[in-house]
Design a protein around this motif. Structure first.
Motif, PDB file in Angstrom:
ATOM      1  N   UNK A   1       0.845  -1.190   0.000  1.00 29.98           N
ATOM      2  CA  UNK A   1       0.000   0.000   0.000  1.00 29.98           C
ATOM      3  C   UNK A   1       0.887   1.249   0.000  1.00 29.98           C
ATOM      4  N   UNK A   2       0.385   2.300  -0.649  1.00 27.27           N
ATOM      5  CA  UNK A   2       1.115   3.562  -0.654  1.00 27.27           C
ATOM      6  C   UNK A   2       0.895   4.288   0.663  1.00 27.27           C
ATOM      7  N   UNK A   3       1.956   4.791   1.243  1.00 25.96           N
ATOM      8  CA  UNK A   3       1.835   5.492   2.517  1.00 25.96           C
ATOM      9  C   UNK A   3       1.023   6.770   2.327  1.00 25.96           C
ATOM     10  N   UNK A   4       0.240   7.155   3.344  1.00 24.70           N
ATOM     11  CA  UNK A   4      -0.570   8.371   3.237  1.00 24.70           C
ATOM     12  C   UNK A   4       0.297   9.590   2.950  1.00 24.70           C
ATOM     13  N   UNK A   5      -0.167  10.433   2.041  1.00 27.61           N
ATOM     14  CA  UNK A   5       0.543  11.666   1.734  1.00 27.61           C
ATOM     15  C   UNK A   5       1.637  11.515   0.693  1.00 27.61           C
ATOM     16  N   UNK A   6       1.935  10.289   0.241  1.00 27.83           N
ATOM     17  CA  UNK A   6       2.942  10.088  -0.790  1.00 27.83           C
ATOM     18  C   UNK A   6       2.264   9.850  -2.120  1.00 27.83           C
ATOM     19  N   UNK A   7       2.911  10.271  -3.224  1.00 30.70           N
ATOM     20  CA  UNK A   7       2.287  10.095  -4.532  1.00 30.70           C
ATOM     21  C   UNK A   7       2.117   8.620  -4.875  1.00 30.70           C
ATOM     22  N   UNK A  12      -2.930   4.640 -13.039  1.00 35.67           N
ATOM     23  CA  UNK A  12      -3.715   3.414 -13.184  1.00 35.67           C
ATOM     24  C   UNK A  12      -3.480   2.437 -12.047  1.00 35.67           C
ATOM     25  N   UNK A  13      -2.904   2.908 -10.965  1.00 34.91           N
ATOM     26  CA  UNK A  13      -2.672   2.028  -9.816  1.00 34.91           C
ATOM     27  C   UNK A  13      -3.999   1.432  -9.357  1.00 34.91           C
ATOM     28  N   UNK A  14      -3.998   0.117  -9.130  1.00 37.13           N
ATOM     29  CA  UNK A  14      -5.206  -0.586  -8.715  1.00 37.13           C
ATOM     30  C   UNK A  14      -5.919  -1.283  -9.856  1.00 37.13           C
ATOM     31  N   UNK A  38      -0.685   0.226 -13.677  1.00 45.13           N
ATOM     32  CA  UNK A  38      -1.557  -0.948 -13.691  1.00 45.13           C
ATOM     33  C   UNK A  38      -0.773  -2.193 -13.289  1.00 45.13           C
ATOM     34  N   UNK A  39      -1.443  -3.107 -12.586  1.00 46.16           N
ATOM     35  CA  UNK A  39      -0.844  -4.395 -12.230  1.00 46.16           C
ATOM     36  C   UNK A  39      -1.063  -5.333 -13.412  1.00 46.16           C
ATOM     37  N   UNK A  40      -0.059  -5.443 -14.261  1.00 46.41           N
ATOM     38  CA  UNK A  40      -0.159  -6.261 -15.474  1.00 46.41           C
ATOM     39  C   UNK A  40       0.442  -7.631 -15.194  1.00 46.41           C
ATOM     40  N   UNK A  98     -11.049 -18.176 -13.218  1.00 47.24           N
ATOM     41  CA  UNK A  98     -11.066 -17.725 -11.823  1.00 47.24           C
ATOM     42  C   UNK A  98     -10.344 -16.380 -11.689  1.00 47.24           C
ATOM     43  N   UNK A  99      -9.282 -16.171 -12.447  1.00 40.59           N
ATOM     44  CA  UNK A  99      -8.568 -14.892 -12.406  1.00 40.59           C
ATOM     45  C   UNK A  99      -9.390 -13.795 -13.065  1.00 40.59           C
ATOM     46  N   UNK A 100     -10.080 -14.139 -14.155  1.00 43.74           N
ATOM     47  CA  UNK A 100     -10.921 -13.164 -14.858  1.00 43.74           C
ATOM     48  C   UNK A 100     -11.984 -12.608 -13.927  1.00 43.74           C
ATOM     49  N   UNK A 101     -12.527 -13.436 -13.057  1.00 41.68           N
ATOM     50  CA  UNK A 101     -13.587 -12.988 -12.134  1.00 41.68           C
ATOM     51  C   UNK A 101     -13.120 -11.823 -11.259  1.00 41.68           C
ATOM     52  N   UNK A 102     -11.800 -11.719 -11.049  1.00 41.97           N
ATOM     53  CA  UNK A 102     -11.270 -10.679 -10.168  1.00 41.97           C
ATOM     54  C   UNK A 102     -10.434  -9.637 -10.917  1.00 41.97           C
ATOM     55  N   UNK A 103     -10.443  -9.709 -12.235  1.00 39.17           N
ATOM     56  CA  UNK A 103      -9.640  -8.783 -13.032  1.00 39.17           C
ATOM     57  C   UNK A 103     -10.506  -7.654 -13.589  1.00 39.17           C
ATOM     58  N   UNK A 104      -9.841  -6.608 -14.019  1.00 36.64           N
ATOM     59  CA  UNK A 104     -10.518  -5.490 -14.680  1.00 36.64           C
ATOM     60  C   UNK A 104     -10.427  -5.584 -16.195  1.00 36.64           C
ATOM     61  N   UNK A 105      -9.293  -6.083 -16.683  1.00 36.99           N
ATOM     62  CA  UNK A 105      -9.007  -6.051 -18.120  1.00 36.99           C
ATOM     63  C   UNK A 105      -8.347  -7.354 -18.531  1.00 36.99           C
TER      64      UNK A 105
END
Length: 410
Positions: A1-7, A12-14, A38-40, A98-105
């Motif tokens: 996770x990105x720390x609060x206040x940091x870019x 496309x993160x997430x 993006x998480x590719x 099963x992976x598609x069920x939780x993927x965006x693209x």
């Protein structure tokens, strides 16, 4: 996770992308998404993507048969994670679903009908995840968007360049033989369009909750870049032919010789022509009727280009940089060695050293030209080894490894 206040890393993160692509066009499209955070997840066949074996290879780099990769693969598969899934097995298909069920693209660039033959069509996968953006990149598009006589033709970069129109306007001589453009624009252009289309479709999902099928044809993308030839033929019946190293509507505008190489000049109007003539020591050309306007210079192109070329030829590139840089639209023609030593590309982060497992030194690859103030993207991870991230990916999806097929007895 990105720390609060940091870019955050990338806008496309997430976004979770399943990358089933191969060769150049598809991997370049998913690379663009990965560069922006993006998480590719690169879903590779058993043994890995065949382009891993394409060189050149750095000394000592881990070889293809040990899960390694050459520079080709390393350049366009950076920022990705790898998992091997055998889509020809029932267990592998179930794992992908099963992976598609939780993927965006999901992105693939197989020939039309391949995914249908595997039982993994868009319609099948969308039934498991209605929010899925399914993106396909093919030589001549997918039948869902309009079947053509070429739908099932295989296509590579030079085919798309030829049929999309860009070869027909490219060549060193006006009206001469067509010429292939050096970089694989027949692959890279459709990749850019596909990445743009995926981002647009994902924005639609945010508003509507519904995914969709996204289709880009390589030939179509090249034609879209060549939009000028369409309206010129429509409006004036002008057929496309190689333009040479100049511009059909502007002069001087193109490539000119230096004593030690070549330079590019772009003089679109009198605001730049008059100072160029003075720098050349030819103030008389500013008043010459053959050069009095851009239209006159176009009509007397041979005279104008000969005068400018005779002057540039008497100077080195460095001398012309001092005379013209910042005053006239100008630039020296740079080769790779020049680019590696040019301060602009260093300052802009366009030459990025990346780890090459086992190699004696880093592999330098081209960085991203996109810069964002709050969500900077870029290269942050080398290309993956074969199946390198299988364990962590399976855990994230809550899956177990697919059973392997029994091996024959020796």
């Amino acid at each position: 996770m990105t720390a609060p206040g940091t870019p955050a890393f990338g806008a496309l993160q997430g976004l979770r992308v399943l990358d089933l692509t191969q060769m150049l066009a598809g991997p370049y499209a998913t690379m663009l998404l990965a560069d922006q955070g993006a998480d590719v997840i690169k879903v590779e066949p058993p043994g890995g993507d065949a382009t891993r074996r394409h060189g050149p290879f750095l000394p000592g780099a881990r070889p293809f048969d040990e899960g390694g990769f050459g520079a080709y693969f390393g350049s366009v598969n950076r920022n990705k994670r790898s998992i091997v899934v055998d889509l020809k097995s029932e267990a592998g298909k179930a794992q992908l679903i099963a992976m598609v069920r939780q993927a965006d693209v999901l992105v693939e660039n197989y020939r039309a009908g391949v995914m249908e033959g595997l039982g993994l069509s868009y319609e099948t996968l969308a039934a498991h995840n209605p929010r899925l953006v399914y993106a396909a990149l093919r030589g001549f598009g997918d039948p869902r968007s309009g079947e053509t006589p070429y739908t099932h033709w295989p296509a590579y970069d030079p085919v798309a360049q030829a049929m999309g129109g860009i070869m027909g306007v490219t060549g060193p001589e006006v009206g001469g033989a067509p010429t292939k453009i050096g970089p694989g624009v027949g692959d890279l252009l459709p990749a850019m369009y596909l990445a743009y289309a995926v981002a647009a479709a994902c924005w639609s999902v945010q508003r509507t909750g519904q995914g969709q099928f996204v289709d880009v044809a390589m030939a179509d993308a090249v034609l879209a870049l060549c939009e000028r030839i369409v309206y010129q033929y429509s409006a004036a019946g002008v057929d496309s032919r190689p333009d040479g190293n100049g511009h059909p509507l502007l002069c001087p505008f193109g490539i000119f010789p230096a004593s030690d190489g070549y330079v590019s000049l772009g003089v679109p109007n009198d605001r730049f022509w008059e100072p160029l003539a003075r720098i050349m020591g030819r103030a008389d050309l500013a008043a010459d009727p053959r050069c009095a306007s851009n239209e006159a210079r176009v009509r007397h192109r041979a005279f104008v280009e000969a005068e400018v070329g005779a002057w540039t030829r008497r100077h080195t590139q460095a001398e012309l940089v001092r005379l013209l840089g910042g005053r006239i639209p100008f630039g020296p023609v740079l080769y790779a060695q020049d680019i590696f030593h040019d301060p602009h590309f260093q300052a802009r982060g366009m030459l990025v050293p990346t780890e090459q497992p086992g190699a004696e030194r880093p592999l330098t690859i081209a960085g991203t030209p996109i810069h964002m103030g709050r969500t900077p993207g870029g290269v942050h991870r080398r290309a993956p080894l074969v199946d390198e991230h299988a364990g962590e990916i399976l855990r994230e999806f809550g899956l177990q490894p697919a059973p392997t097929s029994p091996q024959p007895s020796p």
